[in-house]
Design an enzyme around this catalytic site. Structure first.
Site, mmCIF file in Angstrom:
data_model
loop_
_atom_site.group_PDB
_atom_site.id
_atom_site.type_symbol
_atom_site.label_atom_id
_atom_site.label_comp_id
_atom_site.label_asym_id
_atom_site.label_seq_id
_atom_site.Cartn_x
_atom_site.Cartn_y
_atom_site.Cartn_z
ATOM 1 N N ASP A 9 -6.632 -1.505 -4.790
ATOM 2 C CA ASP A 9 -7.640 -1.232 -3.803
ATOM 3 C C ASP A 9 -8.703 -0.103 -4.317
ATOM 4 O O ASP A 9 -10.144 -0.346 -4.091
ATOM 5 C CB ASP A 9 -7.517 -0.774 -2.423
ATOM 6 C CG ASP A 9 -6.866 -1.450 -1.616
ATOM 7 O OD1 ASP A 9 -6.866 -2.501 -1.625
ATOM 8 O OD2 ASP A 9 -5.659 -1.077 -0.935
ATOM 9 N N ASP A 28 1.217 -0.976 0.749
ATOM 10 C CA ASP A 28 -0.021 -0.187 -0.100
ATOM 11 C C ASP A 28 0.740 0.904 -0.187
ATOM 12 O O ASP A 28 2.042 1.061 0.604
ATOM 13 C CB ASP A 28 -0.947 -0.353 1.342
ATOM 14 C CG ASP A 28 -1.902 -1.416 1.332
ATOM 15 O OD1 ASP A 28 -2.591 -1.217 -0.741
ATOM 16 O OD2 ASP A 28 -2.961 -1.422 2.184
#
Length: 171
Positions: free
Chosen positions: A150, A131
């Site tokens: 995401d 991330d």
């Protein structure tokens, strides 16, 4: 003989109608993986780069699911979430083939497919999801870091809801 030809042409036509949706999923995967590789090569773990007053780039690892759900477990979740992503991908392929003409529905599915496979690749290659997008607002703190996969999943879910609301309103 004519029946046989119709079956073949129907089969090839339905597989060709999948190609645009698989292309969208592939673009999501490609963009997701390129951005993750770039961040992995540019940042050290937990290193932040402020871009604006509300957005940073940061290298973070997530061993769990959304919002680090189950990230503190012993490692089994890596395989569990990978299996869920692959199962979902199979089901999404079935839905894409069955509903290839429904544009918004298929856009939603293609984005979710690309996002799910992008994060599954991370789990298989790195053992965690990479991330790097970090949004925050004043004293309210930081939203959990996330990535392009995401984002695609969230946009796909929003399109799916909009498509369903449109379908219900038509009735």
């Amino acid at each position: 003989m004519a029946t046989k030809n119709r079956v073949v042409s129907k089969s090839s036509s339905s597989s060709s109608s999948l190609i645009p949706w698989l292309g969208i999923a592939a673009i999501v995967i490609l963009f997701d993986q390129i951005t993750k590789i770039t961040v992995l090569r540019t940042f050290r773990y937990a290193e932040e780069l402020a871009i604006t007053s509300f957005f940073n780039l940061v290298l973070a690892f997530n061993k769990g699911a959304a919002f680090s759900f189950l990230s503190d477990q012993g490692g089994w979740q890596r395989y569990f979430f990978t299996a869920i992503a692959l199962g979902a991908a199979g089901f999404i392929l079935y839905l894409l083939k069955k509903h290839a003409g429904q544009r918004m529905f298929c856009w939603a599915l293609a984005l979710i497919l690309g996002g799910a496979l992008g994060n599954a690749i991370d789990r298989l290659v790195y053992g965690h999801v990479v991330d790097f997008l970090d949004f925050h607002w004043k004293s309210w703190g930081h939203f959990p870091a996330f990535n392009i996969a995401d984002t695609a999943i969230c946009i796909g879910a929003a399109l799916f809801i909009i498509d369903e609301l449109r379908r219900v309103n038509k009735k």
